[in-house]
Design an enzyme around this catalytic site. Structure first.
Site, PDB file in Angstrom:
ATOM      1  N   ASP A   1       0.820  -1.346   0.004  1.00 49.22           N
ATOM      2  CA  ASP A   1       0.002  -0.058  -0.038  1.00 49.22           C
ATOM      3  C   ASP A   1       1.113   1.174  -0.087  1.00 49.22           C
ATOM      4  OD1 ASP A   1      -2.583   1.123   0.457  1.00 49.22           O
ATOM      5  OD2 ASP A   1      -1.774   1.895   2.261  1.00 49.22           O
TER       6      ASP A   1
ATOM      7  N   LYS B   1       1.473   4.311  -2.914  1.00 46.88           N
ATOM      8  CA  LYS B   1       1.182   5.689  -2.666  1.00 46.88           C
ATOM      9  C   LYS B   1       2.402   6.404  -2.973  1.00 46.88           C
ATOM     10  CE  LYS B   1      -1.993   5.227   1.103  1.00 46.88           C
ATOM     11  NZ  LYS B   1      -2.097   4.960   2.578  1.00 46.88           N
TER      12      LYS B   1
END
Ligand code: ADP
Ligand code: ASP
Ligand code: MG
Length: 812
Positions: free
Chosen positions: A676, A680
């Site tokens: 994750d 990002k």
């Protein structure tokens, strides 16, 4: 005196007729009341004739409907009195005659235009007899005696001189109320029954008003007046207070059905105002059409939009046309000779092609005669055979304020383009009161909506949203939209219309807007079973203007439809990070498509939920700054975990809590594996202007790889085994007054993510709960990096980030 005309919509029911009587009785001057056939009757007369001609006995059923409609209205308005008997004695013979004519048509299976005109006349003859009986003291007239036509190119045109003379003679002495059938007429030589064309009662009324120099012509119908667009297509269309004759003519000519186009000229010529009013709403003042119109305060550039759908385009083309004098003359001469009306012409200055718009019913004939006219040039190759495009529609925007106002055409074609609507031909006269253009029939509704919306004819702008995913983020977004909808409309002139809601199994589409109060129930009750494929086709088929696809899922499959949606001018707002962090090539392509199509691909909520991170980076870059270093804690989940971990709450327990609180991805391994955060970071680095792939990011993880293999259940079983080692290290850190932070970094072209131990002086040390923090070092923010900090996870703030992206599309 004035002439007042009631359309079929007004006289088609007992309720309507009561209103008509009331309106007539309110007048305190002589009136000539022109009436149409009862609503739907002219259509039914045509259908009955066609069935009878085909030898289909079911014509009798439609004929029965015609009879019962009249009988029913008579019964309702007259009760059981003597007048009703007298009326029936007049009406019944007419119905019998009509029955006989239909039998005749059925037997000989032939319907000449003369017979059809006779049949059609019964609609207005019946209605005018009924109305004149119903209004006390009214005198009935037969317009066949004074509206005279002349036959040209097998069509009937009104003979204005003769008709004017006869009208003056007929009404030399005016009764208080005269009732006249509209639409019908007779041939000036043979006396045979003719008519003025569909919708022609308006024209009858205008001819009488002009001949008698009436004070005013009133057209009473079933809407509050002339509206900015056809109210059946545009919900937000509203009544225009005033129109000039020129504006009204331009709008009617292009299909605003409210007035029959030829109606305006006779009264314009005598400077008689026309008022359009609603029989069913006497409160409304309606629209006034007159010579001098006060410029509206808002000074809107256009007054209204109208359209005609049966458009075909013939293109006359050839290099041999360039510089040759007389080609256009020949085109129009031969078309005129054959009675073909051309309503749009567009010629390129290079002169090598001329496109003309004609109605579908005339296109074949027009093509044949043009091919014949230019047969020689076609044979020698100087010109090509006529090219025909069918199934098109013509739209016109109209307004005298357009004169000398630069930028209208630019704006018009700009908004059409942005919505993926291709303009096939266009024309603007030098009078500058009308711009007309041709589009495909299937994009007509969208074109009308787009224009109505963007020229602020509507009180508000509309965004049509398709929301995919109704989990924590999607659900929260819908709640936020529901709370803000009214306020945005009232204070910002923005209507957020949710036209589609989908989850993994169902799809609900409604172009009028889905009420959000119980959308979940509706999705399952009214929605269809669906998958990503049907979702994509559903959106494209709705082909609605200003549309935005909002992806609140974490699904790779859903992200794969962005490309096609953007290519079809649907903006995409994503909470889903997969597309923006996919291969650099795909990311670039999506941005490129959005740019060329003039739509938006936004994903602010991908990083730091609602924090303004991506927008800030964009602003810096646009203004010429260069980002040299990014340092950030971007995982709300991981920060939560490392803040929660304590002697009482072991590592494995903190993961469970993060999931329960809705911070983590549905599968928390996506957070723990660093994926994750890598996604990002990749997105941020790309937005900062660098080319990077997920595989370029170096990882320093804290959960061994073996924990990520197998199912989620396997993971929950295994993970407590890590608790002891975490607790041991945690104690040591506590002693040294240090904390764990999972840091994403980009510096010197190198991207990395990993667990870092930070001391109390470090800016990341005091990061509470699930917060995120970002430090941006740039050419301008060198010594003291820019810092953005705040809630970085949670459904509410993520949805707010998505919401902000949606709103930014319209710049309110
Ligand atoms: P009538 O029977 O009264 O002659 P019409 O059906 O001929 O009525 O015309 C009225 C209808 O025209 C309205 O009900 C409306 O649906 C339609 N219409 C189309 N364009 C417009 C417009 N720009 N303004 C008002 N009405 C319009
Ligand atoms: N009854 C005719 C029609 O339906 C004329 C009119 O209504 O104006 O076209
Ligand atoms: Mg009409």
């Amino acid at each position: 005196m004035k002439v007042i005309k009631f359309g079929g919509t007004s006289v088609g029911s007992a309720e309507g007729l009561r209103k008509v009587k009331q309106i007539v009785e309110l007048a305190n001057e002589p009136l000539i009341v022109v009436v149409s056939a009862f609503s739907g009757i002219t259509d039914k007369l045509i259908r009955t004739s066609n069935l009878a001609t085909m030898g289909d006995l079911s014509y009798q059923n439609i004929f029965d409907e015609i009879v019962s409609k009249h009988e029913q209205v008579i019964d309702e308005i007259f009760g059981d009195n003597e007048e009703k008997q007298e009326l029936k004695e007049e009406v019944n013979p007419l119905l019998e005659e009509l029955d006989n004519i239909f039998q005749g048509i059925y037997l000989i299976k032939d319907l000449s235009s003369k017979t059809l005109d006779t049949v059609l006349s019964y609609g207005e003859r019946l209605s005018s007899i009924i109305v004149s009986k119903y209004i006390d003291g009214a005198i009935g007239y037969d317009s066949r005696n004074f509206i005279k036509t002349d036959k040209k190119h097998s069509r009937n045109f009104i003979d204005k001189d003769i008709s004017t003379q006869l009208i003056i003679e007929t009404f030399a002495t005016l009764p208080m109320v005269a009732v006249v059938p509209g639409f019908i007429s007779s041939d000036k030589i043979t006396g045979e029954i003719t008519n003025l064309g569909r919708g022609g009662s308006d024209y009858t009324a205008a001819m009488i008003a002009a001949a008698l120099e009436a004070r005013c012509l009133e057209i009473w119908t079933d809407v509050d007046g002339f509206m900015t667009a056809d109210p059946r297509v545009i919900d937000s269309a509203y009544t225009i207070d005033e129109l000039s004759y020129v504006e009204a003519t331009e709008l009617c000519n292009f299909g605003a059905k409210v007035i029959y186009p030829p109606t305006i000229y006779p009264v314009f010529h005598k400077n008689i105002p026309i008022r359009v009013r609603n029989t069913f709403n006497l409160e409304s003042k309606g629209t006034i059409i007159k010579q001098d119109v006060v410029r509206s305060k808002e000074h809107k550039a256009i007054k209204g939009i109208s359209s005609i759908n049966d458009t075909c385009l013939i293109t006359v083309q050839g290099l041999g046309m360039v510089g040759v004098i007389g080609v256009n003359y020949r085109i129009f001469k031969v078309l005129a000779k054959n009675g073909i009306s051309v309503f749009l012409v567009s010629q390129a200055a290079s002169e090598n092609s001329t496109s003309i718009g004609v109605r579908s019913e005339e296109v074949d004939l027009a093509c044949t005669i043009l091919n014949k006219e230019f047969a020689r040039e076609i044979e020698t190759g100087e010109m090509y055979p006529m090219r025909v495009e069918r199934d098109l529609a013509t739209v016109a925007i109209v307004g005298e304020n357009m004169k000398h106002t630069p930028g209208i055409a630019g704006k018009l074609f700009g908004v059409l383009g942005k919505n993926g609507i291709n303009v096939i031909a266009c024309a603007q006269g030098a009078s500058e009161t009308n711009i007309s253009f041709v589009v495909t029939l299937e994009s007509l509704r969208k074109s009308l909506n787009v224009i109505h919306d963007s020229f602020f004819l509507s009180e508000y702008q509309v965004l049509n949203l398709f929301i995919c995913g109704i989990g924590t983020v999607g659900g929260s977004l819908i709640e936020q939209i529901q709370c803000q909808q009214e306020k945005l409309k009232r204070e910002n002139g923005l209507k957020l219309n949710v036209v589609g809601i989908a989850n993994g199994s169902h799809l609900l589409l409604d172009r009028e807007g889905i009420p959000l109060c119980n959308y979940r129930e509706q999705l399952y009750e009214k929605g269809k079973k669906s998958n990503t494929q049907t979702l994509e086709t559903g959106i494209l088929e709705m082909n609605i203007f200003n549309s935005v696809f909002v992806d609140c899922t974490a699904s790779e499959e859903v992200s794969s439809i962005y490309k096609n949606l953007l290519s079809h001018n649907v903006s995409v707002v994503a909470a889903n990070k997969i597309a923006a962090s996919s291969s650099y090539e795909n990311y670039k392509e999506l941005k490129q498509i959005a740019r060329t199509r003039g739509v938006k691909f936004l994903f602010e909520a991908n990083v730091g939920a609602g924090l303004p991170i991506i927008n800030t980076i964009n602003d810096l870059i646009i203004s010429g700054d260069k980002i040299t270093k990014i340092e950030a804690v971007l995982s709300g989940t991981l920060n939560y975990i490392f803040n929660e971990i304590s002697e009482e709450v072991p590592f494995s327990q903190t993961i469970k809590q993060a999931q329960e609180q809705g911070y983590s991805e549905p599968d928390p391994r996506v957070d723990l594996s660093g994926i994750d955060v890598i996604r990002k970071l990749v997105i941020l680095v790309r937005e900062a202007g660098y080319e990077v792939e997920q595989s370029d990011v170096k990882k320093n993880l804290f959960v061994p790889d073996s924990y990520f293999k197998g199912t989620l259940d396997d993971f929950w079983e295994k993970v407590p085994a890590l608790d002891d080692s975490f607790e041991k290290r945690r104690k040591e850190l506590e002693k040294e007054n240090e904390k764990w932070r999972f840091v994403a970094k980009f510096e010197n072209d190198e991207a990395s993510v990993g667990l870092q131990e930070v001391d109390s002086k470090h800016p990341f040390y005091a990061l509470e709960g699930s917060n995120n923090v970002l430090l941006l070092t740039t050419d301008r923010y060198k010594e003291y990096p820019m810092m953005i900090q705040g809630y970085g996870a949670g459904a509410g703030v993520t949805a707010a980030g998505v919401f902000a992206d949606i709103i930014s599309i319209v710049n309110v």
